[in-house]
Design a protein around this motif. Structure first.
Motif, PDB file in Angstrom:
ATOM      1  N   ALA A   6      59.521  46.548  38.612  1.00  0.00           N
ATOM      2  CA  ALA A   6      59.326  45.097  38.515  1.00  0.00           C
ATOM      3  C   ALA A   6      57.933  44.799  38.000  1.00  0.00           C
ATOM      4  CB  ALA A   6      59.538  44.435  39.869  1.00  0.00           C
ATOM      5  N   VAL A   7      57.833  43.747  37.222  1.00  0.00           N
ATOM      6  CA  VAL A   7      56.567  43.252  36.689  1.00  0.00           C
ATOM      7  C   VAL A   7      56.305  41.887  37.307  1.00  0.00           C
ATOM      8  CG1 VAL A   7      55.305  42.554  34.616  1.00  0.00           C
ATOM      9  CG2 VAL A   7      56.881  44.510  34.521  1.00  0.00           C
ATOM     10  N   ILE A   8      55.110  41.718  37.872  1.00  0.00           N
ATOM     11  CA  ILE A   8      54.720  40.439  38.476  1.00  0.00           C
ATOM     12  C   ILE A   8      53.463  39.946  37.769  1.00  0.00           C
ATOM     13  CG2 ILE A   8      54.085  39.241  40.592  1.00  0.00           C
ATOM     14  CD1 ILE A   8      55.532  41.347  42.189  1.00  0.00           C
ATOM     15  N   PRO A   9      53.584  38.974  36.863  1.00  0.00           N
ATOM     16  CA  PRO A   9      52.406  38.433  36.168  1.00  0.00           C
ATOM     17  C   PRO A   9      51.585  37.557  37.107  1.00  0.00           C
ATOM     18  CG  PRO A   9      54.452  38.031  34.936  1.00  0.00           C
ATOM     19  CD  PRO A   9      54.831  38.412  36.327  1.00  0.00           C
ATOM     20  N   VAL A  10      50.306  37.892  37.268  1.00  0.00           N
ATOM     21  CA  VAL A  10      49.424  37.145  38.178  1.00  0.00           C
ATOM     22  C   VAL A  10      48.062  36.900  37.524  1.00  0.00           C
ATOM     23  CG1 VAL A  10      50.529  37.861  40.332  1.00  0.00           C
ATOM     24  CG2 VAL A  10      48.784  39.328  39.311  1.00  0.00           C
ATOM     25  N   ALA A  11      48.066  36.703  36.202  1.00  0.00           N
ATOM     26  CA  ALA A  11      46.795  36.600  35.483  1.00  0.00           C
ATOM     27  C   ALA A  11      46.264  35.176  35.400  1.00  0.00           C
ATOM     28  CB  ALA A  11      46.941  37.176  34.074  1.00  0.00           C
ATOM     29  N   GLY A  12      47.049  34.180  35.812  1.00  0.00           N
ATOM     30  CA  GLY A  12      46.620  32.787  35.687  1.00  0.00           C
ATOM     31  C   GLY A  12      45.371  32.472  36.489  1.00  0.00           C
ATOM     32  N   LEU A  13      44.617  31.495  36.034  1.00  0.00           N
ATOM     33  CA  LEU A  13      43.342  31.147  36.663  1.00  0.00           C
ATOM     34  C   LEU A  13      43.503  30.236  37.878  1.00  0.00           C
ATOM     35  CD1 LEU A  13      41.171  30.530  33.471  1.00  0.00           C
ATOM     36  CD2 LEU A  13      41.172  32.541  34.959  1.00  0.00           C
ATOM     37  N   GLY A  14      44.652  29.606  38.034  1.00  0.00           N
ATOM     38  CA  GLY A  14      44.870  28.751  39.203  1.00  0.00           C
ATOM     39  C   GLY A  14      43.997  27.513  39.222  1.00  0.00           C
ATOM     40  N   THR A  15      43.782  26.905  38.059  1.00  0.00           N
ATOM     41  CA  THR A  15      42.862  25.771  37.972  1.00  0.00           C
ATOM     42  C   THR A  15      43.350  24.545  38.745  1.00  0.00           C
ATOM     43  OG1 THR A  15      43.904  25.156  35.870  1.00  0.00           O
ATOM     44  CG2 THR A  15      41.890  26.486  35.770  1.00  0.00           C
ATOM     45  N   ARG A  16      44.656  24.446  39.011  1.00  0.00           N
ATOM     46  CA  ARG A  16      45.164  23.290  39.765  1.00  0.00           C
ATOM     47  C   ARG A  16      44.702  23.312  41.216  1.00  0.00           C
ATOM     48  NH1 ARG A  16      49.972  24.873  36.943  1.00  0.00           N
ATOM     49  NH2 ARG A  16      50.449  23.451  35.220  1.00  0.00           N
ATOM     50  N   PHE A  17      44.205  24.467  41.685  1.00  0.00           N
ATOM     51  CA  PHE A  17      43.801  24.585  43.079  1.00  0.00           C
ATOM     52  C   PHE A  17      42.294  24.759  43.247  1.00  0.00           C
ATOM     53  CE2 PHE A  17      48.278  25.479  43.320  1.00  0.00           C
ATOM     54  CZ  PHE A  17      48.670  24.945  44.542  1.00  0.00           C
ATOM     55  N   LEU A  18      41.543  24.484  42.204  1.00  0.00           N
ATOM     56  CA  LEU A  18      40.083  24.534  42.340  1.00  0.00           C
ATOM     57  C   LEU A  18      39.610  23.458  43.324  1.00  0.00           C
ATOM     58  CD1 LEU A  18      39.048  25.063  38.611  1.00  0.00           C
ATOM     59  CD2 LEU A  18      38.718  26.677  40.489  1.00  0.00           C
ATOM     60  N   PRO A  19      38.558  23.737  44.098  1.00  0.00           N
ATOM     61  CA  PRO A  19      37.712  24.935  44.054  1.00  0.00           C
ATOM     62  C   PRO A  19      38.203  26.099  44.904  1.00  0.00           C
ATOM     63  CG  PRO A  19      36.791  23.358  45.584  1.00  0.00           C
ATOM     64  CD  PRO A  19      38.004  22.701  44.989  1.00  0.00           C
ATOM     65  N   ALA A  20      39.368  25.944  45.578  1.00  0.00           N
ATOM     66  CA  ALA A  20      39.848  27.010  46.462  1.00  0.00           C
ATOM     67  C   ALA A  20      40.029  28.329  45.723  1.00  0.00           C
ATOM     68  CB  ALA A  20      41.161  26.596  47.114  1.00  0.00           C
ATOM     69  N   THR A  21      40.401  28.243  44.422  1.00  0.00           N
ATOM     70  CA  THR A  21      40.696  29.458  43.665  1.00  0.00           C
ATOM     71  C   THR A  21      39.531  29.911  42.775  1.00  0.00           C
ATOM     72  OG1 THR A  21      41.780  28.011  42.052  1.00  0.00           O
ATOM     73  CG2 THR A  21      43.184  29.114  43.655  1.00  0.00           C
ATOM     74  N   LYS A  22      38.349  29.391  43.025  1.00  0.00           N
ATOM     75  CA  LYS A  22      37.183  29.825  42.249  1.00  0.00           C
ATOM     76  C   LYS A  22      36.908  31.311  42.466  1.00  0.00           C
ATOM     77  CE  LYS A  22      32.263  28.846  41.455  1.00  0.00           C
ATOM     78  NZ  LYS A  22      31.696  30.123  41.916  1.00  0.00           N
ATOM     79  N   ALA A  23      37.019  31.770  43.715  1.00  0.00           N
ATOM     80  CA  ALA A  23      36.772  33.181  44.021  1.00  0.00           C
ATOM     81  C   ALA A  23      38.000  33.882  44.579  1.00  0.00           C
ATOM     82  CB  ALA A  23      35.622  33.317  45.025  1.00  0.00           C
ATOM     83  N   LEU A  24      39.027  33.110  44.955  1.00  0.00           N
ATOM     84  CA  LEU A  24      40.232  33.674  45.549  1.00  0.00           C
ATOM     85  C   LEU A  24      41.413  33.491  44.596  1.00  0.00           C
ATOM     86  CD1 LEU A  24      41.592  34.795  48.225  1.00  0.00           C
ATOM     87  CD2 LEU A  24      42.170  32.406  48.700  1.00  0.00           C
ATOM     88  N   PRO A  25      42.119  34.563  44.246  1.00  0.00           N
ATOM     89  CA  PRO A  25      43.301  34.402  43.389  1.00  0.00           C
ATOM     90  C   PRO A  25      44.300  33.445  44.024  1.00  0.00           C
ATOM     91  CG  PRO A  25      42.721  36.727  43.597  1.00  0.00           C
ATOM     92  CD  PRO A  25      41.871  35.984  44.580  1.00  0.00           C
ATOM     93  N   LYS A  26      44.898  32.585  43.220  1.00  0.00           N
ATOM     94  CA  LYS A  26      45.848  31.613  43.777  1.00  0.00           C
ATOM     95  C   LYS A  26      47.022  32.308  44.448  1.00  0.00           C
ATOM     96  CE  LYS A  26      48.492  31.097  39.471  1.00  0.00           C
ATOM     97  NZ  LYS A  26      49.108  30.161  38.517  1.00  0.00           N
ATOM     98  N   GLU A  27      47.361  33.512  43.978  1.00  0.00           N
ATOM     99  CA  GLU A  27      48.472  34.258  44.564  1.00  0.00           C
ATOM    100  C   GLU A  27      48.161  34.746  45.973  1.00  0.00           C
ATOM    101  OE1 GLU A  27      48.553  34.281  40.197  1.00  0.00           O
ATOM    102  OE2 GLU A  27      47.046  35.001  41.641  1.00  0.00           O
TER     103      GLU A  27
END
Length: 295
Positions: A6-27
Motif C-alpha cells: 500500500a502507498v499512503i501519500p502524506v506529503a501535503g503541507l496541511g496549510t488549512r490547519f496552521l499554525p497547528a501544522t507548522k511543526a507537526l504533520p497534519k497526519e
C-alpha cells in the motif's frame, strides 16, 4: 497477484490547519487517542497489507518515527509497570513493514504515486489518501481488494455525494453497472453541478494495476500545475477496464477543519471508556449554546 503493498501519500503541507501544522504533520493530529494516520494504517493492515510506503516531504519524520520502536519510552513504561501502554506502543512497529520516500517537489497526487514506482514494482497495489478516514465493519480498502480479486482490474472507491457538493470531488462517469460495481468510462475532476455526469465522488481509496505508472509518466500537468492521478486513470482507461465500487462505511474528510471536528465528535462517542461522559458533555455544550441564543 494478492495485494500486499500500500502507498499512503502524506506529503501535503496541511496549510488549512496552521499554525497547528507548522511543526507537526497534519497526519499526526490526534483523533481521540490515535494520530489520524494510524487509523489509515490499521485499515490497510486489517485488509491484509504487509508493506506500506509513505510518500513524505520535508519535516514529516514524525510519521515514520511513530511506527518505529522507541526504546526509551518502552523502558520508561516497563519501569513504571504500565504494561497496557507498553504493549500498545510496541505493537505499532509490528503492524507492517514501513518505508518512506520523499516527494521533493509538491507536484500533485499523480507525481506522489509515481514516486512509489520502485517500491511497487510489477505488483497491483493499494492507495489510501492521508486525508480520508473510512470507518466500516469491513475495511474500505478490503472491500475494493475483493473486487480486484474477482476482476483483476483497477478499482476506485466511491460514494454518493450531494450534487451541490460535486465540485469538491473527482466524479466518475460510468458506462454500465454490474451487481454493485460500475464500469468507469471517464473521470472529471471537481466539476460544477450542471457538468457532473453522476454524483459518485472518489473517496481517496484506489486499487491500481502497475501499468498505471506508464500513464503517470506520460500525462501533462493539469489543474494547479500538478500531475493529477485522475488524468492518469483516464489514460489507463484507453487500455484497461476500471471499476468503481460504492464503499460501505462512514467517511471523514479530515483535510478540512469541519471534517476533522466531525471525526473527533463521532469517533469520540464510540469510545466505551468515556462514552457516557462524552455524550453528556455534548448535551451540556448544546444546552449552554441554546441558552445563550435565547438570552
Amino acid at each position: 497477484m494478492t495485494i500486499k503493498k500500500a502507498v499512503i501519500p502524506v506529503a501535503g503541507l496541511g496549510t488549512r490547519f496552521l499554525p497547528a501544522t507548522k511543526a507537526l504533520p497534519k497526519e499526526m493530529l490526534p483523533i481521540v487517542d490515535k494520530p489520524a494516520v494510524q487509523y489509515i494504517v490499521e485499515e490497510a493492515v486489517q485488509a491484509g497489507i504487509e508493506e506500506i510506503l509513505f510518500v513524505t516531504s520535508r519535516n514529516k519524520e514524525a510519521i515514520l518515527n511513530h511506527f518505529d520502536r522507541s526504546i526509551e519510552l518502552e523502558q520508561h513504561l516497563d519501569e513504571k509497570g504500565k504494561w497496557s501502554e507498553l504493549r500498545e506502543v510496541q505493537s505499532l512497529a509490528s503492524l507492517a513493514t514501513f518505508q518512506a520516500v520523499r516527494q521533493t517537489t509538491p507536484l500533485g497526487l499523480g507525481h506522489a504515486i509515481l514516486c512509489a514506482e520502485s517500491f511497487v514494482g510489477d505488483e497491483p497495489f493499494a492507495v489510501l489518501l492521508g486525508d480520508d478516514l473510512m470507518m466500516s465493519e469491513k475495511p474500505a480498502i478490503a472491500q475494493m481488494m475483493a473486487v480486484y480479486e474477482e476482476t483483476r482490474q483497477s478499482v476506485i472507491g466511491v460514494q454518493n455525494v450531494r450534487r451541490e457538493h460535486v465540485h469538491k470531488y473527482g466524479i466518475i462517469q460510468y458506462a454500465a453497472k454490474d451487481k454493485k460495481r460500475y464500469e468507469v468510462s471517464d473521470l472529471i475532476e471537481k466539476p460544477q453541478p450542471h457538468q457532473a455526469p453522476s454524483t459518485l465522488g472518489i473517496m481517496g481509496r484506489y486499487v491500481l494495476t502497475p501499468s498505471i505508472f506508464q500513464d503517470l509518466r506520460s500525462i501533462e500537468k493539469g489543474e494547479g500545475g500538478e500531475y493529477q492521478l485522475t488524468d492518469a486513470i483516464k489514460s489507463l482507461l484507453q487500455r484497461e477496464s476500471v471499476a468503481a465500487f460504492p464503499l460501505l462505511g462512514d467517511r471523514y474528510d479530515i483535510g478540512y477543519k469541519f471534517g476533522y471536528m466531525r471525526a473527533l465528535i463521532e469517533m469520540g462517542m464510540k469510545h466505551e471508556d468515556m462514552q457516557e461522559e462524552y455524550i453528556q458533555l455534548l448535551e451540556d455544550v448544546l444546552e449552554a449554546q441554546k441558552n445563550r441564543v435565547l438570552s
